[in-house]
Design a protein around this motif. Structure first.
Motif, PDB file in Angstrom:
ATOM      1  N   ASP A  89       0.456  -3.217 -17.447  1.00 33.16           N
ATOM      2  CA  ASP A  89       1.241  -3.525 -16.006  1.00 33.16           C
ATOM      3  C   ASP A  89       0.530  -2.885 -15.035  1.00 33.16           C
ATOM      4  OD1 ASP A  89       3.183  -4.748 -17.840  1.00 33.16           O
ATOM      5  OD2 ASP A  89       4.480  -2.928 -17.779  1.00 33.16           O
ATOM      6  N   SER A  90       0.760  -3.490 -13.645  1.00 34.85           N
ATOM      7  CA  SER A  90       0.070  -2.993 -12.481  1.00 34.85           C
ATOM      8  C   SER A  90       0.572  -1.517 -12.208  1.00 34.85           C
ATOM      9  CB  SER A  90       0.229  -3.955 -11.406  1.00 34.85           C
ATOM     10  OG  SER A  90      -0.375  -3.799 -10.215  1.00 34.85           O
ATOM     11  N   THR A  91      -0.122  -0.774 -11.986  1.00 36.66           N
ATOM     12  CA  THR A  91       0.069   0.629 -11.505  1.00 36.66           C
ATOM     13  C   THR A  91      -0.002   0.714  -9.864  1.00 36.66           C
ATOM     14  OG1 THR A  91      -2.146   1.248 -11.555  1.00 36.66           O
ATOM     15  CG2 THR A  91      -0.710   1.657 -13.350  1.00 36.66           C
ATOM     16  N   GLU A  92      -0.333  -0.565  -9.437  1.00 33.65           N
ATOM     17  CA  GLU A  92      -0.347  -0.695  -7.884  1.00 33.65           C
ATOM     18  C   GLU A  92       0.594  -1.805  -7.301  1.00 33.65           C
ATOM     19  OE1 GLU A  92      -4.705   0.193  -6.378  1.00 33.65           O
ATOM     20  OE2 GLU A  92      -4.538  -1.692  -7.596  1.00 33.65           O
ATOM     21  N   CYS A  93       0.946  -1.881  -6.120  1.00 26.40           N
ATOM     22  CA  CYS A  93       1.375  -2.986  -5.284  1.00 26.40           C
ATOM     23  C   CYS A  93       0.445  -3.496  -4.271  1.00 26.40           C
ATOM     24  CB  CYS A  93       2.771  -2.313  -4.806  1.00 26.40           C
ATOM     25  SG  CYS A  93       3.421  -3.670  -3.648  1.00 26.40           S
ATOM     26  N   ILE A  94       0.204  -4.871  -4.270  1.00 28.65           N
ATOM     27  CA  ILE A  94      -0.613  -5.447  -3.367  1.00 28.65           C
ATOM     28  C   ILE A  94       0.074  -6.386  -2.537  1.00 28.65           C
ATOM     29  CG2 ILE A  94      -2.738  -6.773  -2.871  1.00 28.65           C
ATOM     30  CD1 ILE A  94      -3.822  -5.922  -5.774  1.00 28.65           C
ATOM     31  N   ARG A  95       0.085  -6.034  -1.134  1.00 28.94           N
ATOM     32  CA  ARG A  95       1.015  -6.922  -0.386  1.00 28.94           C
ATOM     33  C   ARG A  95       0.156  -7.490   0.987  1.00 28.94           C
ATOM     34  NH1 ARG A  95       6.225  -5.920   0.385  1.00 28.94           N
ATOM     35  NH2 ARG A  95       5.933  -4.082  -0.995  1.00 28.94           N
TER      36      ARG A  95
END
Length: 188
Positions: A89-95
């Motif tokens: 699972d991603s430990t980051e949010c990319i926006r």
């Protein structure tokens, strides 16, 4: 890193991608929309054609920090690579920081391209090496430069990016409080 080399590598990557049948037309990611969210499985890599995205992570205290900016030609591969490679699972949010155009490459297609095309594999290796060098430079700047030196370096290395990004995001990226950034910028 040499600016001409960066531009050449970016253009070479785009030319190389034209040779493949990616089954993916460029898509628009509107400002504020997510490329990937915290806890989401990462099944794609983005090739940023135009625009600006940013990645954030949450510290143990719950503070959100900016970890990266994605912008062509310097940093155009958009991915939470740890999650992509390891299947976690991603430990980051990319926006999207602004309206952005990307080409998506799904994980299975990416693997197939690596296995079947020597030019693609070589390009990915070179881009990974350059990304590693950038990450090491950033770590070294955190360890060896004070806040003012990091600010000078950021504004010197990325003047166009510094004009687009809010001060709070620059401060977060540099690991300092926004008030410190403002005070130092006032002195410069």
């Amino acid at each position: 890193m040499d600016k001409n080399k960066i531009i050449t590598r970016y253009e070479h990557t785009l030319e190389l991608l034209k040779d493949f049948n990616l089954n993916s037309d460029p898509v628009l990611l509107p400002k504020g929309e997510l490329f990937i969210d915290y806890g989401e499985k990462n099944h794609k890599i983005g090739i940023l054609l135009e625009g600006l995205l940013y990645a954030t992570y949450l510290s143990d205290s719950g503070t959100e920090w900016v970890s990266r900016f994605f912008f062509p030609p310097n940093n155009f591969i958009v991915s939470n690579h740890r999650g992509f490679v390891l299947g976690k699972d991603s430990t980051e949010c990319i926006r999207a920081y602004e309206d952005s155009r990307l080409i998506y490459i799904e994980k299975e297609q990416f693997k197939d391209l690596l296995d079947s095309n020597h030019k693609f594999e070589r390009t990915v290796r070179i881009l990974a090496e350059e990304s590693y060098i950038q990450a090491m430079d950033r770590i070294h700047s955190f360890q060896s430069l004070n806040a003012e030196q990091r600010i000078r370096k950021f504004f010197g290395d990325y003047p166009e990016l510094a004009q687009k990004v809010q001060r709070q995001h620059v401060a977060s990226y540099l690991g300092i409080h926004r008030n410190i950034l403002t005070r130092i910028l006032y002195k410069l």
